[in-house]
Design a protein around this motif. Structure first.
Motif, short mmCIF file in Angstrom:
data_model
loop_
_atom_site.label_atom_id
_atom_site.label_comp_id
_atom_site.label_asym_id
_atom_site.label_seq_id
_atom_site.Cartn_x
_atom_site.Cartn_y
_atom_site.Cartn_z
N VAL A 164 0.66 -1.34 -0.08
CA VAL A 164 -0.03 0.03 0.14
C VAL A 164 1.05 1.23 0.06
O VAL A 164 2.22 1.19 0.46
CB VAL A 164 -0.91 -0.05 1.34
CG1 VAL A 164 -1.93 -1.37 1.25
CG2 VAL A 164 0.00 0.10 2.53
N PRO A 165 0.41 2.32 -0.31
CA PRO A 165 1.20 3.63 -0.47
C PRO A 165 1.65 4.15 0.98
O PRO A 165 0.75 3.69 2.01
CB PRO A 165 0.26 4.49 -1.10
CG PRO A 165 -1.18 3.99 -0.98
CD PRO A 165 -0.99 2.62 -1.05
N GLU A 166 2.72 4.80 1.08
CA GLU A 166 3.04 5.37 2.53
C GLU A 166 1.95 6.15 3.22
O GLU A 166 1.80 6.14 4.22
CB GLU A 166 4.32 6.12 2.22
CG GLU A 166 5.62 5.21 2.03
CD GLU A 166 5.91 4.36 3.30
OE1 GLU A 166 5.68 4.85 4.46
OE2 GLU A 166 6.04 3.17 2.97
N GLN A 167 1.09 7.11 2.21
CA GLN A 167 0.12 7.82 2.86
C GLN A 167 -1.18 7.22 3.19
O GLN A 167 -1.91 7.93 3.55
CB GLN A 167 -0.04 8.96 1.75
CG GLN A 167 -0.95 8.86 0.65
CD GLN A 167 -0.32 8.17 -0.65
OE1 GLN A 167 0.79 7.54 -0.30
NE2 GLN A 167 -0.81 8.30 -1.74
N GLU A 175 2.82 -7.18 10.88
CA GLU A 175 4.24 -6.91 11.09
C GLU A 175 4.78 -5.90 10.18
O GLU A 175 5.79 -5.19 10.22
CB GLU A 175 5.06 -8.35 10.99
CG GLU A 175 4.59 -9.30 12.25
CD GLU A 175 5.47 -10.66 11.84
OE1 GLU A 175 5.81 -10.95 10.78
OE2 GLU A 175 5.09 -11.52 12.94
N ARG A 176 4.61 -6.23 8.76
CA ARG A 176 4.99 -5.22 7.77
C ARG A 176 4.49 -3.81 7.78
O ARG A 176 5.17 -2.86 7.20
CB ARG A 176 4.64 -5.76 6.54
CG ARG A 176 5.15 -7.24 6.05
CD ARG A 176 4.91 -7.64 4.71
NE ARG A 176 5.04 -6.69 3.71
CZ ARG A 176 4.10 -6.28 2.96
NH1 ARG A 176 2.89 -6.43 3.08
NH2 ARG A 176 4.38 -5.28 1.86
N ASN A 177 3.53 -3.65 8.43
CA ASN A 177 2.90 -2.15 8.67
C ASN A 177 3.11 -1.70 10.18
O ASN A 177 2.64 -0.86 10.32
CB ASN A 177 1.50 -2.11 8.21
CG ASN A 177 1.15 -2.31 6.70
OD1 ASN A 177 1.25 -1.09 6.04
ND2 ASN A 177 1.13 -3.49 6.27
N ARG A 178 3.86 -2.47 10.95
CA ARG A 178 4.10 -2.06 12.30
C ARG A 178 4.49 -0.47 12.52
O ARG A 178 5.70 -0.31 11.83
CB ARG A 178 4.91 -2.99 13.03
CG ARG A 178 4.69 -2.89 14.57
CD ARG A 178 5.53 -3.81 15.60
NE ARG A 178 5.29 -5.05 14.83
CZ ARG A 178 4.27 -5.89 15.31
NH1 ARG A 178 3.49 -5.43 16.32
NH2 ARG A 178 4.06 -7.10 15.02
N GLY A 179 4.04 0.40 13.24
CA GLY A 179 4.56 1.61 13.33
C GLY A 179 3.90 2.45 12.56
O GLY A 179 4.14 3.49 12.24
#
Length: 373
Positions: A307-310, A340-344
Motif C-alpha cells: 500500500v502507499p506510504e500515505q 508486522e510489515r505495517n507495524r508503526g
C-alpha cells in the motif's frame, strides 16, 4: 557452520545441492505428487486437507502451499517436516547430491547450471507477465456482459452505483489450462507492488447454468474433475478462479470509493479495505460505496499486499472459515504478516460477517433474496 571463512563454502554447497537435487524427488518420497506443467501438486504434508493445494517447482527450487502458506526449499522441508537439525539435513542433502569431496571445477559447473535454471525461470515469469497483460488489453468492459450478470446474481450491481469498475473486464474465450479449452471469464487486472503496472490477471471462469431456484444465469464455473473425484472418493470441481502472472504484493482495484484516483495517489489517511476475492469486496462496496476496496486474489497474498506510504489503516474483509481449517490458518498467518510489515505505520484490523454466514458475499446474496442473516 561457523566463522566467516565457512560461509562461501556453505553457499557453494547449497548451490550444488540446488543444482543436483530434484526437489520433487525429495518431497515425493513422503508426498504423492502429480505433475501438471512445470509444477507438481499433492496434499499438503503440513496441514490436513482433502483437495491438493501443495505445489513443488523444480526450476524455482521451492515448494508452496496455497492453503497453509508453507513455503521453502529442500533444507526447509527436511528441517520443518522431517524435524532434522541443520547439520543433519545438510549432510543428507550432500549425500543425495553426491557432492562429498567435490572439486572446484565441478562446483563451478553446478553454479553455471543453477544460473541457467534461474535465468530460464526469470524468462518464464516475464513471459507469463507479458501474456497476462496481453489478455487484459484484449478484453472488453464488463458492463452488460455475462460478468455483470454473474455479479448481479450475487447481489452486486455496480451499475446501480453509477459505473462499472475499470479493473473488471470480460472475454468470452479465455483459455482454461486444466480443461484445455476456452471459456467465458471475468478478467481482472492486478496492479503490482509498484502500485502502477499490471503484473497479473485474475480470471473467474463462468458457466451458464441453473441457480438454486432453477433459473439459468451466468455463474461461477462448476465442472467436475472426474479424475480427482475418483482419487479422493468425493466430488471435486475444476478450478473456477486462476491467476496468471506475478501476483505477489499485487491487488485488484475493486472499488475506488470517494476518491477516483489510482491507489498510489489516494489522499493521506485514506483507509484501505482488503478482501480475498472480488465478490466479498463488491458486496462491501454495495453497502458503503465511499470505501476504497481492493482484493488480494487469494488469502496468502493478503500478507504480501503493498500500500502507499500515505495510506491510513488497513481493514481486512474477513470470512468465517471453520476454526482449525486451512483457510483459517492461512488467514491468521496472512494478517500477522501484514501487521508486522505495517507495524508503526498504520493499524491492520478486520471486520467479520455474522457467524451464520460464510462471508460478506453470502450476506449480500441473502439480503438480495430477502433472507434475514
Amino acid at each position: 557452520m561457523s566463522g566467516a571463512g565457512s560461509q562461501p563454502d556453505l553457499r557453494q554447497k547449497m548451490d550444488s545441492i540446488r543444482a543436483r537435487v530434484k526437489l520433487s524427488t525429495l518431497i515425493g518420497r513422503v508426498v504423492k505428487l502429480t505433475q501438471k506443467g512445470p509444477d507438481w501438486f499433492g496434499l499438503c504434508p503440513f496441514h490436513t486437507e482433502s483437495t491438493p493445494s501443495f505445489t513443488v517447482n523444480d526450476d524455482k527450487g521451492f515448494y508452496h502451499c496455497f492453503g497453509c502458506q508453507a513455503h521453502g526449499d529442500a533444507m526447509d522441508f527436511l528441517m520443518d517436516h522431517q524435524k532434522l537439525p541443520f547439520g543433519e539435513a545438510l549432510r543428507m542433502l550432500e549425500q543425495d547430491a553426491g557432492i562429498a569431496g567435490m572439486n572446484l571445477k565441478q562446483r563451478e559447473a553446478d553454479r553455471e547450471l543453477l544460473e541457467r535454471r534461474e535465468a530460464k525461470a526469470a524468462a518464464d515469469a516475464a513471459e507469463r507477465r507479458k501474456s497476462a497483460q496481453g489478455l487484459w488489453y484484449s478484453c472488453m468492459t464488463g458492463a452488460e456482459t455475462p460478468a455483470d450478470d454473474y455479479l448481479r446474481g450475487r447481489g452486486i450491481d455496480f451499475g446501480s452505483l453509477g459505473h462499472w469498475p475499470g479493473a473488471l473486464k470480460y472475454r468470452g474465450d479465455v483459455p482454461h489450462g486444466d480443461l484445455k479449452r476456452e471459456l467465458p471469464a471475468m478478467v481482472s487486472c492486478m496492479i503490482g507492488p509498484d502500485l502502477r503496472s499490471i503484473t497479473a490477471v485474475h480470471r473467474t471462469f463462468l458457466q451458464y447454468r441453473p441457480d438454486t431456484s432453477g433459473v439459468s444465469r451466468w455463474q461461477k464455473l462448476a465442472i467436475e474433475d472426474e479424475e480427482a473425484s475418483a482419487k479422493h472418493a468425493r466430488r471435486v470441481l475444476h478450478k473456477a478462479k486462476m491467476i496468471l502472472g506475478a501476483k505477489k504484493g499485487a491487488h485488484i482495484p475493486v472499488w475506488k470509493g470517494r476518491y477516483d484516483v489510482p491507489l498510489h495517489a489516494i489522499p493521506a489517511g485514506t483507509d484501505i479495505y482488503v478482501s480475498e476475492g472480488i465478490e466479498d469486496g463488491g458486496a462491501v462496496a454495495m453497502e458503503d460505496p465511499s470505501l476504497r476496496i481492493v482484493a488480494a486474489g487469494d488469502v496468502g497474498n493478503i500478507g504480501a499486499l503493498e500500500v502507499p506510504e500515505q495510506a491510513g489503516n488497513i481493514v481486512i474483509i474477513a470470512q468465517n472459515d471453520p476454526e482449525g481449517s486451512g483457510g483459517a490458518e492461512s488467514f491468521e498467518k496472512a494478517v500477522t504478516k501484514l501487521q508486522e510489515r505495517n507495524r508503526g505505520k498504520r493499524l491492520v484490523q478486520a471486520i467479520w460477517p455474522p457467524q451464520d454466514v460464510k462471508d460478506f458475499a453470502e450476506l449480500r446474496e441473502r439480503k438480495m433474496r430477502g433472507v434475514a442473516a
